[in-house]
Design a protein around this motif. Structure first.
Motif, PDB file in Angstrom:
ATOM      1  N   ASP A 127      40.323  52.146  50.947  1.00 17.71           N
ATOM      2  CA  ASP A 127      39.770  53.085  49.923  1.00 17.71           C
ATOM      3  C   ASP A 127      39.489  52.373  48.658  1.00 17.71           C
ATOM      4  OD1 ASP A 127      38.119  55.249  48.842  1.00 17.71           O
ATOM      5  OD2 ASP A 127      39.443  56.656  50.015  1.00 17.71           O
ATOM      6  N   LYS A 139      35.431  50.787  50.025  1.00 23.23           N
ATOM      7  CA  LYS A 139      35.213  52.085  50.344  1.00 23.23           C
ATOM      8  C   LYS A 139      34.720  52.247  51.814  1.00 23.23           C
ATOM      9  CE  LYS A 139      34.589  56.494  49.280  1.00 23.23           C
ATOM     10  NZ  LYS A 139      35.866  57.526  49.168  1.00 23.23           N
ATOM     11  N   LEU A 140      35.679  52.520  52.731  1.00 29.50           N
ATOM     12  CA  LEU A 140      35.260  52.632  54.140  1.00 29.50           C
ATOM     13  C   LEU A 140      34.274  54.047  54.399  1.00 29.50           C
ATOM     14  CD1 LEU A 140      37.994  51.418  56.421  1.00 29.50           C
ATOM     15  CD2 LEU A 140      36.656  49.976  55.437  1.00 29.50           C
ATOM     16  N   SER A 141      33.439  53.780  55.151  1.00 26.09           N
ATOM     17  CA  SER A 141      32.456  54.883  55.611  1.00 26.09           C
ATOM     18  C   SER A 141      33.378  55.476  56.512  1.00 26.09           C
ATOM     19  CB  SER A 141      31.286  54.316  56.236  1.00 26.09           C
ATOM     20  OG  SER A 141      31.475  53.553  57.467  1.00 26.09           O
ATOM     21  N   GLY A 142      33.052  56.748  56.918  1.00 23.68           N
ATOM     22  CA  GLY A 142      33.700  57.618  57.872  1.00 23.68           C
ATOM     23  C   GLY A 142      33.572  56.913  59.220  1.00 23.68           C
ATOM     24  N   GLU A 144      33.568  53.659  59.633  1.00 24.76           N
ATOM     25  CA  GLU A 144      34.607  52.561  59.879  1.00 24.76           C
ATOM     26  C   GLU A 144      35.896  53.064  59.772  1.00 24.76           C
ATOM     27  OE1 GLU A 144      31.795  49.571  56.997  1.00 24.76           O
ATOM     28  OE2 GLU A 144      33.138  51.016  56.059  1.00 24.76           O
ATOM     29  N   LYS A 145      36.308  54.212  59.216  1.00 23.68           N
ATOM     30  CA  LYS A 145      37.588  54.729  59.477  1.00 23.68           C
ATOM     31  C   LYS A 145      37.696  55.180  60.928  1.00 23.68           C
ATOM     32  CE  LYS A 145      38.324  56.705  54.844  1.00 23.68           C
ATOM     33  NZ  LYS A 145      38.063  57.985  53.855  1.00 23.68           N
ATOM     34  N   SER A 168      29.920  64.372  61.783  1.00 19.76           N
ATOM     35  CA  SER A 168      29.452  63.922  60.356  1.00 19.76           C
ATOM     36  C   SER A 168      28.244  62.950  60.935  1.00 19.76           C
ATOM     37  CB  SER A 168      30.002  63.617  59.657  1.00 19.76           C
ATOM     38  OG  SER A 168      30.975  62.367  59.901  1.00 19.76           O
ATOM     39  N   LEU A 170      26.036  59.717  60.270  1.00 17.82           N
ATOM     40  CA  LEU A 170      26.433  58.285  60.267  1.00 17.82           C
ATOM     41  C   LEU A 170      24.844  57.353  60.003  1.00 17.82           C
ATOM     42  CD1 LEU A 170      28.891  57.415  62.967  1.00 17.82           C
ATOM     43  CD2 LEU A 170      29.522  57.853  60.751  1.00 17.82           C
ATOM     44  N   ASP A 171      25.085  56.466  59.136  1.00 17.01           N
ATOM     45  CA  ASP A 171      23.696  55.774  59.217  1.00 17.01           C
ATOM     46  C   ASP A 171      23.842  54.975  60.625  1.00 17.01           C
ATOM     47  OD1 ASP A 171      25.213  52.512  58.616  1.00 17.01           O
ATOM     48  OD2 ASP A 171      26.134  54.263  57.501  1.00 17.01           O
ATOM     49  N   SER A 174      26.354  52.244  61.369  1.00 17.21           N
ATOM     50  CA  SER A 174      27.686  52.847  61.711  1.00 17.21           C
ATOM     51  C   SER A 174      27.652  53.056  62.910  1.00 17.21           C
ATOM     52  CB  SER A 174      28.056  53.872  60.599  1.00 17.21           C
ATOM     53  OG  SER A 174      28.493  53.404  59.422  1.00 17.21           O
TER      54      SER A 174
END
Ligand code: ADP
Ligand code: ADP
Length: 228
Positions: A127, A139-142, A144-145, A168, A170-171, A174
């Protein structure tokens, strides 16, 4: 690696039926996706599998053995879970992947990161925390997490993999990265996936459609054109 079977599983909260006569099998080495509206009972299925609750009727078995006959420890050792939400702490992804597995070797951790397509981030912080290593923070995206959870699951090296796909949005990049990571992680596993995305469903060997606690359809996506 083995098989996972739900047979006539029923469960209620207080007096409210949540699952009614749910039967399906995840054959050895296959990937089964469970889909259904919110409230259909998907999370409850996962909770029953981990014995957060016990079934009221029916049976869940692993390799032919009723999970009620296993110790919680040996049951949970057999199954790696990728939860919807991944909680990370302020250290490198390497440390986050290793979390809870002090015995893991560097080689095993790097392998897990590779399977989850995280190699390029392994020395990064999850983060925008700047306290420890300054500009290495990202900043990891959801998505990536969630791949960190996939890496953790790979590191656990259990025969069964449960993937609770994030709802959620995602692009598409991702989404593709998660799908690739999941596909690689599922190799050699018997996988049960709570799916929310079409791409995940299409990729499954079989789809179980759950509605109001009952299985209303099962089959390959090519057979379920009219479902849901
Ligand atoms: P899904 O994961 O498909 O959205 P759930 O398994 O979370 O569905 O929920 C199925 C039903 O069980 C819902 O109607 C939900 O309200 C109910 N439910 C879930 N958890 C509890 C609980 N702890 N106590 C009572 N009812 C619950
Ligand atoms: P271990 O005890 O082998 O180190 P983990 O650290 O992965 O395994 O977690 C302990 C066990 O708790 C898991 O094997 C899994 O059964 C269960 N568990 C952890 N997180 C969840 C979750 N979000 N939902 C369901 N079960 C979970």
């Amino acid at each position: 690696v083995g098989s996972l079977k739900f047979e006539e599983v029923s469960f209620q909260y207080n007096d409210r039926p949540i699952l009614q006569g749910v039967s399906f099998e995840v054959p050895l080495g296959k990937k089964v996706a469970v889909v259904g509206d919110s409230g259909a009972g998907k999370s409850t299925l996962i909770k029953l599998l981990f014995r957060f609750y016990d079934v009221d009727r029916g049976c869940i078995s692993i390799n032919g053995q009723n999970i009620k006959a296993m110790s919680l420890q040996s049951l949970r050792r057999l199954i790696a879970i990728v939860p919807q939400d991944t909680v990370l702490f302020n250290d490198t992804l390497y440390a986050n992947i290793r979390y809870g597995r002090p015995e893991a070797t560097q080689q095993q951790i790097e392998h897990a990161a590779k399977v989850a397509h995280l190699t390029e981030f392994i020395e990064s912080l999850p983060d925008k925390w700047q306290t420890k290593v300054g500009e290495r923070g990202l900043k990891l995206s959801g998505g990536e997490k969630q791949r960190v959870s996939i890496a953790r699951a790979v590191l656990k090296s259990a025969p069964f993999l449960v993937f609770d796909e994030a709802t959620s949005s995602l692009d598409s990049r991702s989404e593709q990265a998660i799908l690739n990571a999941l596909r690689d992680a599922a190799k050699g596993h018997t996988s049960l996936v709570v799916a929310h995305r079409l791409s995940t469903i299409i990729d499954a060997d079989m789809i179980v459609v759950l509605s109001q606690g009952k299985v209303v359809e099962t089959g390959h996506h090519t057979q379920l054109i009219n479902a849901g």
